[in-house]
Design an enzyme around this catalytic site. Sequence first.
Site, PDB file in Angstrom:
ATOM      1  N   THR B  38       5.335   9.016  -3.780  1.00 24.21           N
ATOM      2  CA  THR B  38       5.228   7.915  -4.729  1.00 24.21           C
ATOM      3  C   THR B  38       4.019   8.124  -5.617  1.00 24.21           C
ATOM      4  OG1 THR B  38       5.011   5.514  -4.934  1.00 24.21           O
ATOM      5  CG2 THR B  38       3.951   6.509  -3.063  1.00 24.21           C
ATOM      6  N   LEU B  45       0.934  10.158  -3.967  1.00 24.85           N
ATOM      7  CA  LEU B  45       1.040  10.271  -2.519  1.00 24.85           C
ATOM      8  C   LEU B  45       2.035  11.363  -2.158  1.00 24.85           C
ATOM      9  CD1 LEU B  45      -0.032   8.743   0.079  1.00 24.85           C
ATOM     10  CD2 LEU B  45       2.309   7.935   0.253  1.00 24.85           C
ATOM     11  N   LYS B  60      -3.217  11.515  -0.061  1.00 27.40           N
ATOM     12  CA  LYS B  60      -3.385  10.667  -1.235  1.00 27.40           C
ATOM     13  C   LYS B  60      -4.340  11.373  -2.186  1.00 27.40           C
ATOM     14  CE  LYS B  60      -4.333   5.866  -2.374  1.00 27.40           C
ATOM     15  NZ  LYS B  60      -4.489   4.515  -1.819  1.00 27.40           N
ATOM     16  N   ASP B 169      -4.503  -6.018  -1.607  1.00 29.32           N
ATOM     17  CA  ASP B 169      -3.223  -5.800  -2.280  1.00 29.32           C
ATOM     18  C   ASP B 169      -2.080  -5.959  -1.282  1.00 29.32           C
ATOM     19  OD1 ASP B 169      -1.347  -5.164  -4.230  1.00 29.32           O
ATOM     20  OD2 ASP B 169      -1.578  -2.995  -3.968  1.00 29.32           O
TER      21      ASP B 169
END
Lengths: 198, 275
Positions: B38, B45, B60, B169
């Site tokens: 993603t 990622l 990451k 988040d």
Amino acid sequence: MALLQTVQLEHLPQSHSIHIALYRNLQNAAFLQQQLLEGNTDYEYALIDASVIVSKIHALAAVYRAVNDLLANRLRSRNVHSEIVFSLSPNNNISESFRRFGIQPTTTSLLLIKVSTPTSETSPSDLSSRLSTQIQGDAVPFTDEEIGTMTDLGRVRKIYKLNVPGGGGKKKDGNTAEERREMEMLILGAMALRGATN
Amino acid sequence: METPTVPPEPIVSQTSSTPANLPQILTYPSKTPPQLITQGAEALLYKSTYLLPTLPCALKYRPSKPYRHPILDVRLTKHRILAEARVLVKCRKEGVPVPAVYALDESKGWLCIEWIEGEVVRIRLNEWLRRRKEAGTEEGSEEEELVDLMGRIGSAVGKMHGVGIVHGDLTTSNLMLRPWAKGVMNGHSSEDGKGILEGEIVLIDFGLASQSTADEDRAVDLYVLERAFGSTHPRAESLLKEMLTAYGKSFKGANVVLKKLEDVRMRGRKRSMLG
């Protein structure tokens, strides 16, 4: 000696292969440590006291970090082999890391690691014959089972400060396979954060 | 393990990303090529392997931003990688279910962490809601599975807050459902077709997380999660109280946060500037 293992770590250049040997009943620890202190280049290995290692991954993570730092030209110690020992440490004190993780006169279980680099290539066969005269001890396979029998869990917990006050999460005695794996995970985190400033 | 006799294929050609975006370490050989999973505004990622071909990891990577001043760019990247790693290590140490940190290189902008099996809650929940609709089951019935999931989410978030971390988040995309480990099923079913809401909650993506014990910050975390449920799964919204009940029991001080949440709901995520 067929027990020397050669490993190619994921995401490192093929030119940097890793040779690993594990010994128990080491007889000449004091002599080996002396060679390191004198800077004898015939003994340029990472000589690790295997009693503070919990698993293959634990040891290989230190190798990975040291080689990665070598490639980025930012070794903090003399060479990639001393850097492997230093990479095991959760803090920035180099001499303390040698005392804790490096070979001591009292060491009986030894983990030996040699990194082959383009400027100093080492073939498994040469190394194997060299080690058979240099190291006086019983070679055993580099496996989690063998390492597991050598680990001093109490000491490892102390070094990596794995006793969380008040419990926090699950018990991390390292007695069952699952606890041991969790311990390994926490150790990798502590090693990765070494030197983290700002 | 023996040295591979056949050199692995060049990796760059096999990934879906452009070579320029691949962090340098992923250009070195591995048994299986890294896979772009993603891409967010700040980071890419990848699924890859760490040390051994048998150990999967998530990598990451924060590529440098060409529009930022180079010195600032490096500083921000370093700071964010380290902040995220510290939070993950702290959570893991305190028993909060998060991925373990394997390795990092803050100068090169990458963080290598444990690969978590399973799927994110958003996908599982949508699938569950869709199936229920197809089966013609009325809303408000046969919801034990969902109630149970909401409870597990509340407890996991509470556990994180209890150790002094706020996520920053919290959405249903940042909550994973990992299959139960063998032996810790404790009565949970896992037959096929059933149990798509089963699994252990694992919190992921701590890119915006910080160390805080302020009730305000905690309440905003909960508020953001509530809103995320409201916008992506309106049919699950009615069960938010199940989540908050579990949260309330999860740590000392949680009830104060729930009180604060009522204030936050009244005014929104941002604090009023009028004092």
